[in-house]
Design a protein around this motif. Structure first.
Motif, PDB file in Angstrom:
ATOM      1  N   PHE A   6       0.838  -1.193   0.000  1.00 54.79           N
ATOM      2  CA  PHE A   6       0.000   0.000   0.000  1.00 54.79           C
ATOM      3  C   PHE A   6       0.876   1.247   0.000  1.00 54.79           C
ATOM      4  CE2 PHE A   6      -2.457  -3.377   1.780  1.00 54.79           C
ATOM      5  CZ  PHE A   6      -3.742  -3.155   1.346  1.00 54.79           C
ATOM      6  N   TYR A   7       0.431   2.264  -0.729  1.00 53.51           N
ATOM      7  CA  TYR A   7       1.071   3.575  -0.763  1.00 53.51           C
ATOM      8  C   TYR A   7      -0.014   4.587  -0.433  1.00 53.51           C
ATOM      9  CZ  TYR A   7       4.660   1.000  -3.235  1.00 53.51           C
ATOM     10  OH  TYR A   7       5.617   0.085  -3.580  1.00 53.51           O
ATOM     11  N   ARG A   8       0.240   5.426   0.580  1.00 52.68           N
ATOM     12  CA  ARG A   8      -0.791   6.361   1.036  1.00 52.68           C
ATOM     13  C   ARG A   8      -0.222   7.767   1.223  1.00 52.68           C
ATOM     14  NH1 ARG A   8      -1.763   1.684   4.289  1.00 52.68           N
ATOM     15  NH2 ARG A   8      -3.742   0.744   3.737  1.00 52.68           N
ATOM     16  N   LEU A   9      -1.103   8.735   0.968  1.00 50.45           N
ATOM     17  CA  LEU A   9      -0.764  10.141   1.174  1.00 50.45           C
ATOM     18  C   LEU A   9      -2.070  10.884   1.418  1.00 50.45           C
ATOM     19  CD1 LEU A   9       1.750  12.012   1.078  1.00 50.45           C
ATOM     20  CD2 LEU A   9       1.242  12.382  -1.325  1.00 50.45           C
ATOM     21  N   VAL A  24      -3.072   3.648  -2.844  1.00 51.33           N
ATOM     22  CA  VAL A  24      -2.924   2.718  -3.957  1.00 51.33           C
ATOM     23  C   VAL A  24      -2.459   1.390  -3.373  1.00 51.33           C
ATOM     24  CG1 VAL A  24      -1.645   2.196  -6.069  1.00 51.33           C
ATOM     25  CG2 VAL A  24      -2.345   4.545  -5.585  1.00 51.33           C
ATOM     26  N   ARG A  25      -3.113   0.330  -3.793  1.00 53.82           N
ATOM     27  CA  ARG A  25      -2.696  -1.022  -3.402  1.00 53.82           C
ATOM     28  C   ARG A  25      -2.169  -1.717  -4.644  1.00 53.82           C
ATOM     29  NH1 ARG A  25      -7.507  -4.476  -2.284  1.00 53.82           N
ATOM     30  NH2 ARG A  25      -7.364  -4.817  -4.505  1.00 53.82           N
ATOM     31  N   VAL A  26      -1.013  -2.361  -4.518  1.00 55.77           N
ATOM     32  CA  VAL A  26      -0.444  -3.143  -5.607  1.00 55.77           C
ATOM     33  C   VAL A  26      -0.347  -4.583  -5.120  1.00 55.77           C
ATOM     34  CG1 VAL A  26       1.530  -3.464  -7.127  1.00 55.77           C
ATOM     35  CG2 VAL A  26       0.875  -1.169  -6.428  1.00 55.77           C
ATOM     36  N   TYR A  37      -5.012  -0.959  -7.406  1.00 53.72           N
ATOM     37  CA  TYR A  37      -6.285  -0.459  -6.892  1.00 53.72           C
ATOM     38  C   TYR A  37      -6.054   0.950  -6.370  1.00 53.72           C
ATOM     39  CZ  TYR A  37     -10.404  -0.212  -3.865  1.00 53.72           C
ATOM     40  OH  TYR A  37     -11.570   0.169  -3.248  1.00 53.72           O
ATOM     41  N   LEU A  38      -6.811   1.914  -6.878  1.00 52.64           N
ATOM     42  CA  LEU A  38      -6.685   3.313  -6.507  1.00 52.64           C
ATOM     43  C   LEU A  38      -7.926   3.732  -5.741  1.00 52.64           C
ATOM     44  CD1 LEU A  38      -5.507   6.246  -6.810  1.00 52.64           C
ATOM     45  CD2 LEU A  38      -6.739   6.329  -8.997  1.00 52.64           C
ATOM     46  N   ALA A  39      -7.746   4.377  -4.592  1.00 54.48           N
ATOM     47  CA  ALA A  39      -8.875   4.904  -3.815  1.00 54.48           C
ATOM     48  C   ALA A  39      -8.576   6.353  -3.448  1.00 54.48           C
ATOM     49  CB  ALA A  39      -9.091   4.073  -2.556  1.00 54.48           C
ATOM     50  N   VAL A  40      -9.546   7.221  -3.699  1.00 53.64           N
ATOM     51  CA  VAL A  40      -9.429   8.637  -3.348  1.00 53.64           C
ATOM     52  C   VAL A  40     -10.603   8.979  -2.445  1.00 53.64           C
ATOM     53  CG1 VAL A  40      -9.368  11.011  -4.210  1.00 53.64           C
ATOM     54  CG2 VAL A  40      -8.326   9.165  -5.548  1.00 53.64           C
ATOM     55  N   GLY A  41     -10.312   9.390  -1.235  1.00 50.94           N
ATOM     56  CA  GLY A  41     -11.365   9.698  -0.276  1.00 50.94           C
ATOM     57  C   GLY A  41     -11.869   8.442   0.401  1.00 50.94           C
ATOM     58  N   GLY A  42     -12.708   8.633   1.377  1.00 49.01           N
ATOM     59  CA  GLY A  42     -13.238   7.521   2.163  1.00 49.01           C
ATOM     60  C   GLY A  42     -14.328   6.755   1.441  1.00 49.01           C
ATOM     61  N   GLY A  43     -13.953   5.925   0.490  1.00 47.35           N
ATOM     62  CA  GLY A  43     -14.919   5.090  -0.194  1.00 47.35           C
ATOM     63  C   GLY A  43     -15.682   5.766  -1.317  1.00 47.35           C
ATOM     64  N   ARG A  44     -15.312   6.968  -1.643  1.00 52.53           N
ATOM     65  CA  ARG A  44     -16.071   7.697  -2.663  1.00 52.53           C
ATOM     66  C   ARG A  44     -15.650   7.364  -4.083  1.00 52.53           C
ATOM     67  NH1 ARG A  44     -15.354  13.652  -0.625  1.00 52.53           N
ATOM     68  NH2 ARG A  44     -13.257  12.831  -0.532  1.00 52.53           N
ATOM     69  N   ARG A  45     -14.335   7.342  -4.334  1.00 49.92           N
ATOM     70  CA  ARG A  45     -13.846   7.115  -5.698  1.00 49.92           C
ATOM     71  C   ARG A  45     -12.825   5.990  -5.654  1.00 49.92           C
ATOM     72  NH1 ARG A  45     -14.058  13.030  -5.075  1.00 49.92           N
ATOM     73  NH2 ARG A  45     -12.091  12.698  -4.019  1.00 49.92           N
ATOM     74  N   ARG A  46     -13.174   4.895  -6.310  1.00 49.81           N
ATOM     75  CA  ARG A  46     -12.291   3.731  -6.320  1.00 49.81           C
ATOM     76  C   ARG A  46     -12.198   3.172  -7.728  1.00 49.81           C
ATOM     77  NH1 ARG A  46     -12.397   0.981  -0.830  1.00 49.81           N
ATOM     78  NH2 ARG A  46     -13.066   2.671   0.494  1.00 49.81           N
ATOM     79  N   MET A  47     -11.030   2.588  -8.038  1.00 50.62           N
ATOM     80  CA  MET A  47     -10.827   2.097  -9.391  1.00 50.62           C
ATOM     81  C   MET A  47      -9.796   0.973  -9.393  1.00 50.62           C
ATOM     82  SD  MET A  47      -9.407   4.459 -12.479  1.00 50.62           S
ATOM     83  CE  MET A  47     -10.902   4.922 -13.306  1.00 50.62           C
ATOM     84  N   HIS A  48     -10.112  -0.105 -10.072  1.00 50.17           N
ATOM     85  CA  HIS A  48      -9.173  -1.198 -10.303  1.00 50.17           C
ATOM     86  C   HIS A  48      -8.516  -0.946 -11.657  1.00 50.17           C
ATOM     87  CE1 HIS A  48     -10.458  -3.846  -7.015  1.00 50.17           C
ATOM     88  NE2 HIS A  48     -11.646  -3.324  -7.224  1.00 50.17           N
ATOM     89  N   LEU A  49      -7.194  -1.144 -11.731  1.00 54.15           N
ATOM     90  CA  LEU A  49      -6.455  -0.836 -12.950  1.00 54.15           C
ATOM     91  C   LEU A  49      -5.524  -1.974 -13.345  1.00 54.15           C
ATOM     92  CD1 LEU A  49      -5.329   2.706 -11.798  1.00 54.15           C
ATOM     93  CD2 LEU A  49      -7.014   2.257 -13.573  1.00 54.15           C
ATOM     94  N   THR A  50      -5.355  -2.146 -14.646  1.00 53.43           N
ATOM     95  CA  THR A  50      -4.300  -3.024 -15.143  1.00 53.43           C
ATOM     96  C   THR A  50      -2.989  -2.244 -15.023  1.00 53.43           C
ATOM     97  OG1 THR A  50      -4.386  -2.211 -17.418  1.00 53.43           O
ATOM     98  CG2 THR A  50      -5.878  -4.043 -16.856  1.00 53.43           C
ATOM     99  N   PRO A  51      -1.851  -2.912 -15.093  1.00 51.35           N
ATOM    100  CA  PRO A  51      -0.582  -2.164 -15.071  1.00 51.35           C
ATOM    101  C   PRO A  51      -0.489  -1.132 -16.202  1.00 51.35           C
ATOM    102  CG  PRO A  51      -0.156  -4.461 -14.603  1.00 51.35           C
ATOM    103  CD  PRO A  51      -1.608  -4.365 -15.010  1.00 51.35           C
ATOM    104  N   ASP A  52      -0.928  -1.475 -17.400  1.00 52.42           N
ATOM    105  CA  ASP A  52      -0.875  -0.516 -18.504  1.00 52.42           C
ATOM    106  C   ASP A  52      -1.775   0.690 -18.249  1.00 52.42           C
ATOM    107  OD1 ASP A  52       1.014  -1.908 -19.994  1.00 52.42           O
ATOM    108  OD2 ASP A  52      -0.503  -3.041 -21.095  1.00 52.42           O
ATOM    109  N   GLU A  53      -2.959   0.459 -17.684  1.00 55.55           N
ATOM    110  CA  GLU A  53      -3.847   1.579 -17.345  1.00 55.55           C
ATOM    111  C   GLU A  53      -3.229   2.456 -16.263  1.00 55.55           C
ATOM    112  OE1 GLU A  53      -8.188  -0.502 -18.216  1.00 55.55           O
ATOM    113  OE2 GLU A  53      -7.259  -0.718 -16.240  1.00 55.55           O
ATOM    114  N   ALA A  54      -2.595   1.835 -15.276  1.00 51.72           N
ATOM    115  CA  ALA A  54      -1.959   2.598 -14.202  1.00 51.72           C
ATOM    116  C   ALA A  54      -0.839   3.481 -14.762  1.00 51.72           C
ATOM    117  CB  ALA A  54      -1.428   1.657 -13.126  1.00 51.72           C
TER     118      ALA A  54
END
Length: 84
Positions: A6-9, A24-26, A37-54
């Motif tokens: 996990f990487y957090r800021l 971000v979780r890898v 996996y990208l999350a912005v805010g407390g459960g509001r905006r989340r997205m699963h990504l392929t490595p190429d999309e990331a």
């Protein structure tokens, strides 16, 4: 077996009173094609990504925010990987 990393800021909110978590979780061992996996805010905006999309997101975001000027002070920190 590799565990997810996990990487957090936290980003300050314009009101100056609160902040927004960005994480971000890898997980390279994830069985589907979406190990990022990208999350912005407390459960509001989340997205699963392929490595190429990331990578594409990273490239577009870096160019876009660079056009806004110098990076703010809160971003001038080391983001260390965590196991949880």
């Amino acid at each position: 077996m590799t565990t997810p990393t996990f990487y957090r800021l936290r980003a300050p909110h314009p009101d100056g009173q609160t902040s927004t978590a960005v994480s971000v979780r890898v997980d390279p061992q994830r069985p589907d094609p979406y190990p990022v996996y990208l999350a912005v805010g407390g459960g509001r905006r989340r997205m699963h990504l392929t490595p190429d999309e990331a990578w594409a997101l990273w490239r577009c975001l870096s160019e876009a925010v660079a056009s806004l000027g110098e990076p703010p002070e809160h971003i001038r920190t080391r983001v260390a990987p965590a196991r949880r």
